[in-house]
Design a protein around this motif. Sequence first.
Motif, short mmCIF file in Angstrom:
data_model
loop_
_atom_site.label_atom_id
_atom_site.label_comp_id
_atom_site.label_asym_id
_atom_site.label_seq_id
_atom_site.Cartn_x
_atom_site.Cartn_y
_atom_site.Cartn_z
N SER A 1 6.87 3.13 -1.20
CA SER A 1 5.49 3.00 -0.72
C SER A 1 4.56 4.00 -1.41
CB SER A 1 5.46 3.22 0.80
OG SER A 1 6.28 2.29 1.46
N GLU A 2 5.03 5.24 -1.55
CA GLU A 2 4.23 6.26 -2.24
C GLU A 2 4.03 5.91 -3.70
OE1 GLU A 2 6.17 9.95 -1.56
OE2 GLU A 2 5.73 10.01 0.59
N LYS B 1 -1.69 -2.89 1.55
CA LYS B 1 -0.52 -3.59 2.08
C LYS B 1 -0.23 -3.15 3.49
CE LYS B 1 3.19 -6.02 2.43
NZ LYS B 1 3.10 -7.48 2.58
N SER B 2 -0.02 -4.13 4.38
CA SER B 2 0.39 -3.83 5.74
C SER B 2 1.31 -4.96 6.21
CB SER B 2 -0.82 -3.69 6.68
OG SER B 2 -1.53 -4.91 6.74
N MET C 1 6.69 -6.71 -0.82
CA MET C 1 5.24 -6.75 -1.05
C MET C 1 4.64 -8.10 -0.68
SD MET C 1 4.24 -3.77 -2.00
CE MET C 1 5.49 -3.13 -0.88
N ALA C 2 5.47 -9.15 -0.70
CA ALA C 2 4.98 -10.48 -0.31
C ALA C 2 5.03 -10.69 1.19
CB ALA C 2 5.81 -11.56 -1.00
#
Length: 412
Positions: free
Chosen positions: A303-304, A315-316, A273-274
Amino acid sequence: MNTVARPRATKGPASQMSIQLKSAPKRRPLSDIKEIAVNASGMLIDVRESMLAPHPRKHPPVFTTTQVAELCHLDRQRMHYLSRTEPDLPQGTLRHSRSREFTLQETRVWIDRVAPYVKRPEGVLGKKIAIGNFKGGVSKTTTAMTLAQGLSLFGRKVLLVDLDPQASLTALNGILADSEVTDEQTVLPLIYGDQTDLEYAVQGTYWDGIHLIPASAALFGAEFFLPFKQSKDQSFQFWNVLNKGLDPLLEYYDVVIIDTPPALSYLTINAFMAADGLIVPTPPSALDYASSTQFWNLFADLSESMQQVAPALQKSFDFIHVLLAKVDQSQAATPIVRDWINKTYEGLVLPIEIPTTAVTQSAAAEFGTVYDISRYQGSLKTYQRAREAYDRFSEIVDQQLVSLWQAEQEGE
């Protein structure tokens, strides 16, 4: 009393095996684990000191004039000219046969001053790259370390973050986690809320241009604390702790490389996530290929779940790469599995492969990488093949970092 018929002893290996199995194994109480751990730690210290003899600490390589010139994209004539006309450039140390040697620090001064690499623009933050795979033994830690070393030779300031309780990345930097790393030197104070950023944990390494936040077995505690705190405080974002802790450091470091545990743990989630970029080392073997599909399935489930837990989360990733690592060309299955990987992850597979060679195996046995070798005693061709692969890998990543920095500078 009925007796059980036993097979008659035969000559050869079968007979030897029957003798080995006559006595029952010794039962071991749980308390014996401590003794085994103490013995293992002591042996690791002995092994490290013998491998790194005569010094128990790692030392960076030295570079010849030719090597420094190549790193700076200069010919020797131009380098000699700059040595004469720019007296503040390091002159190296004169050795035998009138040749000169340059330390890593001196080499990086040359790179910073005269190499044609684009520097990170003022006001643009560094990037975070997570190295991930849920299977051990896929060269994840070696990928993190060599990428850091390679990028440092492009003039980058690199921070390594070890999130794996096994602390292999910490060991590659010449530090033994169980005897030389306290809980306060890891990410744990940030996880527990005792610190607001990770500046407290940053320490220098033997390699100029690379800093480290080490790991220890105590990191297992994060796997209990983070879900516990989330259950007590619904406003707490367990997935965002590392991201917040790294944020103030991005003004100084060009790139932060995060080595993750080989599991979908809370620390792994924090790393993903970072991260701005994700690199997944995948050896071209059938078992590793099968494991990689599990990685992506679990990552998809994560992710879901994150979308459900935090609907507002945007988030990408700037990039996601699959790196073919530990490629053994002597294995008949290698080209077949390589083809599977290329078809499965089309568009994600990097155009470079990291080979398994005698060089990489020898370096790993000495708690090092190909970049730690000043002079290889074996085949120069074998060394160059391994080194060029890592150089090319670092070059590709560096080019992408530069592109991202320039895009941000231009406001894209």
